[in-house]
Motif scaffolding. Structure first.
Motif, PDB file in Angstrom:
ATOM      1  N   ILE A   1       1.003  -1.242   0.169  1.00 31.02           N
ATOM      2  CA  ILE A   1      -0.137  -0.007   0.029  1.00 31.02           C
ATOM      3  C   ILE A   1       0.851   1.030  -0.111  1.00 31.02           C
ATOM      4  CG2 ILE A   1      -1.840   1.141   1.434  1.00 31.02           C
ATOM      5  CD1 ILE A   1      -2.801  -1.470   2.265  1.00 31.02           C
ATOM      6  N   ALA A   2       1.797   1.198   0.880  1.00 28.31           N
ATOM      7  CA  ALA A   2       2.914   2.273   0.573  1.00 28.31           C
ATOM      8  C   ALA A   2       3.664   2.569  -0.471  1.00 28.31           C
ATOM      9  CB  ALA A   2       3.930   2.263   1.989  1.00 28.31           C
ATOM     10  N   GLU A   3       4.169   1.393  -1.068  1.00 28.34           N
ATOM     11  CA  GLU A   3       4.505   1.248  -2.221  1.00 28.34           C
ATOM     12  C   GLU A   3       3.644   2.115  -3.468  1.00 28.34           C
ATOM     13  OE1 GLU A   3       7.545   0.887  -5.170  1.00 28.34           O
ATOM     14  OE2 GLU A   3       7.897   0.696  -3.175  1.00 28.34           O
ATOM     15  N   LEU A   4       2.448   1.522  -3.787  1.00 32.14           N
ATOM     16  CA  LEU A   4       1.671   2.130  -4.645  1.00 32.14           C
ATOM     17  C   LEU A   4       0.907   3.455  -4.431  1.00 32.14           C
ATOM     18  CD1 LEU A   4      -0.442  -1.408  -5.206  1.00 32.14           C
ATOM     19  CD2 LEU A   4       1.458  -0.291  -6.579  1.00 32.14           C
ATOM     20  N   THR A   5       0.913   3.633  -3.284  1.00 34.13           N
ATOM     21  CA  THR A   5       0.519   5.111  -2.750  1.00 34.13           C
ATOM     22  C   THR A   5       1.353   6.097  -3.183  1.00 34.13           C
ATOM     23  OG1 THR A   5      -1.109   4.518  -1.042  1.00 34.13           O
ATOM     24  CG2 THR A   5      -0.467   6.529  -0.749  1.00 34.13           C
ATOM     25  N   THR A   6       2.869   5.718  -2.839  1.00 34.54           N
ATOM     26  CA  THR A   6       4.038   6.704  -3.394  1.00 34.54           C
ATOM     27  C   THR A   6       3.946   6.759  -5.073  1.00 34.54           C
ATOM     28  OG1 THR A   6       5.070   6.066  -1.381  1.00 34.54           O
ATOM     29  CG2 THR A   6       6.383   7.211  -3.133  1.00 34.54           C
ATOM     30  N   ASP A   7       3.667   5.683  -5.547  1.00 39.41           N
ATOM     31  CA  ASP A   7       3.584   5.864  -7.124  1.00 39.41           C
ATOM     32  C   ASP A   7       2.269   6.712  -7.704  1.00 39.41           C
ATOM     33  OD1 ASP A   7       5.651   3.711  -7.343  1.00 39.41           O
ATOM     34  OD2 ASP A   7       3.958   2.270  -8.062  1.00 39.41           O
TER      35      ASP A   7
ATOM     36  N   TYR B   1       0.150  -8.995  -9.133  1.00 35.58           N
ATOM     37  CA  TYR B   1       0.278  -9.384  -7.644  1.00 35.58           C
ATOM     38  C   TYR B   1      -0.852  -8.612  -6.747  1.00 35.58           C
ATOM     39  CZ  TYR B   1       4.638 -11.138  -8.998  1.00 35.58           C
ATOM     40  OH  TYR B   1       5.542 -11.882  -9.533  1.00 35.58           O
ATOM     41  N   LEU B   2      -1.238  -7.199  -6.750  1.00 35.41           N
ATOM     42  CA  LEU B   2      -2.095  -6.783  -6.034  1.00 35.41           C
ATOM     43  C   LEU B   2      -3.506  -7.509  -6.432  1.00 35.41           C
ATOM     44  CD1 LEU B   2      -3.039  -4.770  -3.971  1.00 35.41           C
ATOM     45  CD2 LEU B   2      -3.463  -3.099  -5.915  1.00 35.41           C
ATOM     46  N   TYR B   3      -4.021  -7.291  -7.710  1.00 36.59           N
ATOM     47  CA  TYR B   3      -5.518  -7.988  -7.982  1.00 36.59           C
ATOM     48  C   TYR B   3      -5.668  -9.331  -7.687  1.00 36.59           C
ATOM     49  CZ  TYR B   3      -5.722  -3.061  -9.762  1.00 36.59           C
ATOM     50  OH  TYR B   3      -5.742  -1.851  -9.890  1.00 36.59           O
ATOM     51  N   PRO B   4      -4.619 -10.251  -7.942  1.00 38.19           N
ATOM     52  CA  PRO B   4      -4.723 -11.706  -7.225  1.00 38.19           C
ATOM     53  C   PRO B   4      -5.027 -11.730  -5.771  1.00 38.19           C
ATOM     54  CG  PRO B   4      -3.082 -11.534  -9.220  1.00 38.19           C
ATOM     55  CD  PRO B   4      -3.241 -10.139  -8.871  1.00 38.19           C
TER      56      PRO B   4
ATOM     57  N   GLU C   1      -7.057   4.113  -3.053  1.00 41.62           N
ATOM     58  CA  GLU C   1      -6.823   4.865  -1.580  1.00 41.62           C
ATOM     59  C   GLU C   1      -7.968   4.859  -0.440  1.00 41.62           C
ATOM     60  OE1 GLU C   1      -4.388   8.384  -2.197  1.00 41.62           O
ATOM     61  OE2 GLU C   1      -2.802   6.988  -3.431  1.00 41.62           O
ATOM     62  N   THR C   2      -9.093   5.219  -1.015  1.00 36.69           N
ATOM     63  CA  THR C   2     -10.132   5.367  -0.067  1.00 36.69           C
ATOM     64  C   THR C   2     -11.214   4.105   0.262  1.00 36.69           C
ATOM     65  OG1 THR C   2     -11.741   6.246  -1.766  1.00 36.69           O
ATOM     66  CG2 THR C   2     -10.414   7.651  -0.533  1.00 36.69           C
ATOM     67  N   ASN C   3     -10.894   3.024  -0.742  1.00 36.14           N
ATOM     68  CA  ASN C   3     -11.675   1.843  -0.715  1.00 36.14           C
ATOM     69  C   ASN C   3     -11.063   0.562  -0.474  1.00 36.14           C
ATOM     70  OD1 ASN C   3     -14.198  -0.001  -1.175  1.00 36.14           O
ATOM     71  ND2 ASN C   3     -14.195   0.299  -3.238  1.00 36.14           N
ATOM     72  N   LEU C   4     -10.290   0.280  -1.876  1.00 37.11           N
ATOM     73  CA  LEU C   4      -9.766  -0.825  -1.907  1.00 37.11           C
ATOM     74  C   LEU C   4      -8.364  -1.047  -0.660  1.00 37.11           C
ATOM     75  CD1 LEU C   4      -9.523  -3.340  -3.587  1.00 37.11           C
ATOM     76  CD2 LEU C   4      -7.757  -2.394  -4.930  1.00 37.11           C
ATOM     77  N   PHE C   5      -7.459  -0.054  -0.652  1.00 38.11           N
ATOM     78  CA  PHE C   5      -6.454  -0.300  -0.019  1.00 38.11           C
ATOM     79  C   PHE C   5      -6.897  -0.481   1.667  1.00 38.11           C
ATOM     80  CE2 PHE C   5      -3.173   2.063  -2.963  1.00 38.11           C
ATOM     81  CZ  PHE C   5      -3.308   1.015  -3.717  1.00 38.11           C
TER      82      PHE C   5
ATOM     83  N   GLU D   1      -8.330 -12.966  -3.699  1.00 42.87           N
ATOM     84  CA  GLU D   1      -7.900 -13.853  -2.686  1.00 42.87           C
ATOM     85  C   GLU D   1      -8.346 -13.666  -1.225  1.00 42.87           C
ATOM     86  OE1 GLU D   1      -4.046 -16.287  -0.324  1.00 42.87           O
ATOM     87  OE2 GLU D   1      -3.626 -15.428  -2.335  1.00 42.87           O
ATOM     88  N   HIS D   2      -8.154 -12.381  -0.819  1.00 41.07           N
ATOM     89  CA  HIS D   2      -8.308 -11.946   0.480  1.00 41.07           C
ATOM     90  C   HIS D   2      -9.459 -11.193   0.830  1.00 41.07           C
ATOM     91  CE1 HIS D   2      -4.309 -13.463   1.612  1.00 41.07           C
ATOM     92  NE2 HIS D   2      -4.005 -12.694   0.643  1.00 41.07           N
ATOM     93  N   LEU D   3     -10.097 -10.659  -0.210  1.00 39.31           N
ATOM     94  CA  LEU D   3     -11.301  -9.698   0.008  1.00 39.31           C
ATOM     95  C   LEU D   3     -12.896 -10.383  -0.348  1.00 39.31           C
ATOM     96  CD1 LEU D   3     -10.198  -6.217  -1.034  1.00 39.31           C
ATOM     97  CD2 LEU D   3     -10.016  -7.247   1.201  1.00 39.31           C
ATOM     98  N   PRO D   4     -13.436 -10.184   0.355  1.00 38.82           N
ATOM     99  CA  PRO D   4     -15.205 -10.672   0.137  1.00 38.82           C
ATOM    100  C   PRO D   4     -15.278  -9.888  -1.188  1.00 38.82           C
ATOM    101  CG  PRO D   4     -15.150  -9.868   2.165  1.00 38.82           C
ATOM    102  CD  PRO D   4     -13.763  -9.653   1.825  1.00 38.82           C
ATOM    103  N   GLU D   5     -15.937 -10.343  -2.141  1.00 34.65           N
ATOM    104  CA  GLU D   5     -16.206  -9.690  -3.731  1.00 34.65           C
ATOM    105  C   GLU D   5     -15.007  -9.421  -4.330  1.00 34.65           C
ATOM    106  OE1 GLU D   5     -18.788  -6.675  -2.239  1.00 34.65           O
ATOM    107  OE2 GLU D   5     -20.195  -8.022  -1.320  1.00 34.65           O
ATOM    108  N   GLY D   6     -13.770 -10.165  -3.874  1.00 35.98           N
ATOM    109  CA  GLY D   6     -12.729  -9.661  -4.557  1.00 35.98           C
ATOM    110  C   GLY D   6     -12.660  -9.869  -6.015  1.00 35.98           C
ATOM    111  N   ASP D   7     -13.302 -10.823  -6.563  1.00 32.44           N
ATOM    112  CA  ASP D   7     -13.405 -11.020  -8.010  1.00 32.44           C
ATOM    113  C   ASP D   7     -13.838  -9.664  -8.464  1.00 32.44           C
ATOM    114  OD1 ASP D   7     -12.209 -13.524  -8.043  1.00 32.44           O
ATOM    115  OD2 ASP D   7     -13.807 -14.527  -7.971  1.00 32.44           O
TER     116      ASP D   7
END
Length: 187
Positions: free
Chosen positions: A8-14, A56-59, A118-122, A63-69
């Motif tokens: 999250i830190a990596e992608l937010t900096t991007d 990497y993030l979307y897989p 940043e407000t929902n997914l992360f 895997e980890h979030l309900p309704e992740g697909d």
């Protein structure tokens, strides 16, 4: 390129780096050739960022979030739309009448995508994953960005395993093209 920290830190900096390029574009008059330079730099970062997220993030979201697909599929749709805009931009100089329209569309779409991540997914991912998992994902994303393409390839695969197999080779060709043309380099 690589900033350190968890995914999250990596992608937010991007995200912030891309926003800085957008601000540079907006600070220049329409038609100024430096707008193309900053658009190329934003594209390079956005493509590398997107490739790493897709690998990497979307897989992990699946895997980890309900309704992740559904969440991952929406993010991939956003990426596909942005990648097509970047491909169209690639063929425009700053004084091309379409350049301003395309760069404004790209900035609007990317800013909406970033806000959503940043407000929902992360926050949802942080709540569902251990610190260790997020740190490992950060390492994988940083590694992927090092060999990722730097130019938009709208027809390239955006899901593992095909994207992980093809991205490094395409990235090598893109980086060679960039080196030969000077694209994305500071003058």
């Amino acid at each position: 390129m690589g900033h350190g920290g968890d995914v999250i830190a990596e992608l937010t900096t991007d995200h912030q780096e891309v926003e800085d390029f957008f601000k540079n574009i907006q600070a220049l008059p329409v038609g100024d050739p430096r707008r193309k330079h900053y658009a190329d730099k934003a594209t390079i970062e956005l493509v590398r960022h997107s490739v790493a997220e897709e690998a990497y993030l979307y897989p992990a979201v699946r895997e980890h979030l309900p309704e992740g697909d559904a969440l991952a599929d929406k993010e991939l749709e956003d990426h596909a739309a942005a990648e097509q805009i970047m491909k169209d931009l690639e063929g425009c100089d700053a004084d091309d009448p379409r350049f301003n329209e395309l760069i404004n569309k790209l900035m609007t779409d990317i800013r909406a995508h970033v806000t959503d991540e940043e407000t929902n997914l992360f926050p949802r991912l942080r709540a569902m994953c251990s610190a260790e998992t997020l740190a490992e994902l950060g390492d994988k994303v940083r590694t992927a960005k090092k060999t990722a393409p730097t130019r938009p390839h709208p027809s390239a695969p955006d899901k593992p395993p095909a994207n992980k197999l093809l991205a490094p080779g395409v990235g090598l060709v893109d980086r060679l093209r960039d080196m030969m043309s000077g694209r994305g380099k500071d003058s």
